[in-house]
Scaffold this active site. Sequence first.
Site, PDB file in Angstrom:
ATOM      1  N   GLU A 163       0.853  -1.212  -0.147  1.00 19.03           N
ATOM      2  CA  GLU A 163       0.084  -0.039  -0.008  1.00 19.03           C
ATOM      3  C   GLU A 163       0.792   1.229   0.058  1.00 19.03           C
ATOM      4  O   GLU A 163       1.747   1.183   0.809  1.00 19.03           O
ATOM      5  CB  GLU A 163      -0.984   0.053   1.361  1.00 19.03           C
TER       6      GLU A 163
ATOM      7  N   ASP B  94       3.299   2.266  -4.898  1.00 19.69           N
ATOM      8  CA  ASP B  94       3.314   2.546  -6.246  1.00 19.69           C
ATOM      9  C   ASP B  94       3.814   3.929  -6.719  1.00 19.69           C
ATOM     10  O   ASP B  94       4.684   4.116  -7.498  1.00 19.69           O
ATOM     11  CB  ASP B  94       1.865   2.403  -6.893  1.00 19.69           C
TER      12      ASP B  94
ATOM     13  N   SER C  87     -25.356   8.579 -15.491  1.00 18.59           N
ATOM     14  CA  SER C  87     -24.555   7.491 -14.383  1.00 18.59           C
ATOM     15  C   SER C  87     -25.793   7.060 -13.652  1.00 18.59           C
ATOM     16  O   SER C  87     -26.681   8.029 -13.235  1.00 18.59           O
ATOM     17  CB  SER C  87     -23.412   8.039 -13.529  1.00 18.59           C
TER      18      SER C  87
ATOM     19  N   GLY D 106     -15.610   5.158  -3.090  1.00 21.38           N
ATOM     20  CA  GLY D 106     -14.912   5.913  -2.045  1.00 21.38           C
ATOM     21  C   GLY D 106     -14.574   4.648  -1.002  1.00 21.38           C
ATOM     22  O   GLY D 106     -14.382   4.797   0.287  1.00 21.38           O
TER      23      GLY D 106
ATOM     24  N   GLY E 167     -12.247   2.172  -1.159  1.00 21.82           N
ATOM     25  CA  GLY E 167     -10.636   1.989  -1.292  1.00 21.82           C
ATOM     26  C   GLY E 167     -10.812   0.597  -2.493  1.00 21.82           C
ATOM     27  O   GLY E 167      -9.741  -0.113  -2.274  1.00 21.82           O
TER      28      GLY E 167
ATOM     29  N   GLU F 152      -7.090  10.765 -14.213  1.00 22.60           N
ATOM     30  CA  GLU F 152      -7.150  10.932 -12.499  1.00 22.60           C
ATOM     31  C   GLU F 152      -5.943  11.996 -12.069  1.00 22.60           C
ATOM     32  O   GLU F 152      -6.199  12.800 -11.421  1.00 22.60           O
ATOM     33  CB  GLU F 152      -6.911   9.608 -12.005  1.00 22.60           C
TER      34      GLU F 152
ATOM     35  N   ASP G 159      -3.811   1.094  -9.667  1.00 26.16           N
ATOM     36  CA  ASP G 159      -5.407   0.686  -9.786  1.00 26.16           C
ATOM     37  C   ASP G 159      -5.701   0.689 -11.423  1.00 26.16           C
ATOM     38  O   ASP G 159      -6.384  -0.326 -11.758  1.00 26.16           O
ATOM     39  CB  ASP G 159      -6.160   1.818  -9.343  1.00 26.16           C
TER      40      ASP G 159
HETATM   41  C1  GLA Z   1      -5.118   5.159  -4.249  1.00 30.30           C
HETATM   42  C2  GLA Z   1      -3.931   4.983  -5.468  1.00 30.30           C
HETATM   43  C3  GLA Z   1      -3.263   4.204  -5.726  1.00 30.30           C
HETATM   44  C4  GLA Z   1      -2.319   3.661  -4.569  1.00 30.30           C
HETATM   45  C5  GLA Z   1      -3.292   3.518  -3.475  1.00 30.30           C
HETATM   46  C6  GLA Z   1      -2.775   3.355  -2.106  1.00 30.30           C
HETATM   47  O1  GLA Z   1      -5.716   3.854  -4.487  1.00 30.30           O
HETATM   48  O2  GLA Z   1      -5.006   5.466  -6.444  1.00 30.30           O
HETATM   49  O3  GLA Z   1      -2.279   4.844  -6.822  1.00 30.30           O
HETATM   50  O4  GLA Z   1      -1.307   4.704  -4.196  1.00 30.30           O
HETATM   51  O5  GLA Z   1      -3.974   4.686  -3.237  1.00 30.30           O
HETATM   52  O6  GLA Z   1      -1.891   2.031  -2.160  1.00 30.30           O
END
Ligand code: GLA
Length: 381
Positions: A38, A41, A70, A120, A122, A158, A170
Site C-alpha cells: 500500500e 506505487d 450515470s 470511496g 478503497g 485521474e 489501480d
Molecule cells: C489509491 C491510489 C493508488 C495507490 C493506493 C494506495 O488507490 O490511486 O495509486 O497509491 O491509493 O496504495
Amino acid sequence: MSQGGRAPARARLLFASAWRRPAQLLSSAPGRVNLIGEHLDYNGGPVLPIAIDRRTAVAAAPARALRVVSEGRERVTVDPDAELRGHWSDYVVGAWRALARRGAAPAGARLAIASDVPAGAGLASSAALTVAVAHALARLAGRTLDAETLVDVAWEAEHDEVGVRCGRMDQTAAAHAVAGSALLYDPPSGERTLVPFDAPLWVIDTGVRHRLLAGHLNERRAECETALLQLRRRWPRLAQLGALGTRRLAEAERLLPAWLAPRVRHVVRETGRVHAMREALGRGDLGAAGALLFAGHRSLRDDFQSSCAAADQVVELAERHGALGARLTGAGWGGAVLVLPGPGEAGRLSGLGPALRAALGRAPAVWRVRPAGGVRAERIA
Ligand code: GLA
C-alpha cells in the site's frame, strides 16, 4: 448488487431509457483489492493487487456532443474544453482529453455508466471508471488501444486532469488483470507478473467513506517526496523511497525528523512484505500470508497513518474471530478491509457478523472476492 442484474446489463438498460435509443457498444473494467503493497506505487515499490468480480460498465454510442448519464445521477452534457468543476463527470472528461491528445477520442458520445464497485471504499472505483470509459470512447473512435495505453490514458485522467496524485496500481489492475491471479506489478520497471491466487478472500466494507481523498493522498505523497529529498543528501543516487532497502533504514530514520521517519519505515517494510507475500503464496503458506496482512495493517495504522477507527476495529475483530489475516486495503482514511479466513475457518468467522454489528452499530457489507479479469468489450445484445 442493485436491481436489473450486473453492471453491464444495467448500463445497457440505462442507456436505452436515458437516451431513447440503443447503445452501440459496451465496455467494462473491474475494481480491485490490493493484497499488499500500500502506498508503494508512487514511491517506486512493488504492489500486489487483485481485480475483483465487480465491474463498472459503460454503454456508448456516437453523438455530436459529450453527454453522460450515470446510475442515480442526472444526465449531463459536458464541454471537454471547459474547466473541470469538481463534478463526477470530470473523470469522463479527463479520459476524453487524454484520448484526444492521442488522436483517439470520438467527436462526441452518449454514455451510460453503471457500477458494482462502491465509490470511496478503497476498491479503485475511479480507475474502473476511467479505464472503462477510455476503452468505450476509443472503440467509438474506431481505435483499439492496447492495455498499456489504456493505463496511461486513465492515469492521466485521474492524475493530470482531476488532480489526484495517485500511482498506477489501480489502472494497471483494471487493464491487465487476469482471472484467477493476483498481479505483481513493479512500477519502476513496469514489470508485471501473474501470481496464481485461489484462497478465499473476503471484503468487509466499513461504510466509512474517505472524503477529500485527494487531500490526504496528495499530502502523504508530498511527505514522501520531502523525505526522499532529505535522504538524497546522504544517498544522492537514491531514485525513490522504494529503493532504500532495510539495510539503510536505521540510518535513514536517524536522518529524518521524528514525524517523517515512520512514513519511510512503512515504505521500506511494506516493500519487504510484498516480496514475502509472493513467496508465501508460492509455498501455499496461508498462515504466513495472513501474518503479513496483519503486519501491513499495523504499519498503515501506526506508521503511514492512513487507517481509520472503523477499519482498525474490523481488523481486530477479524483477528479475534480466527482470521488468518486482515488489513485495510486501498488508499485508506475509510473504505474496506480484506480478510483471509483460512481453510475451515469460515464457521468460526461466522461469529464475526454479530461482533461487527455490535462494534460498528450496523451490519457492514461483506462479500467474497474472486480474482477477475481486466477491461473488456461486453456483448451488447
Ligand atoms: C489509491 C491510489 C493508488 C495507490 C493506493 C494506495 O488507490 O490511486 O495509486 O497509491 O491509493 O496504495
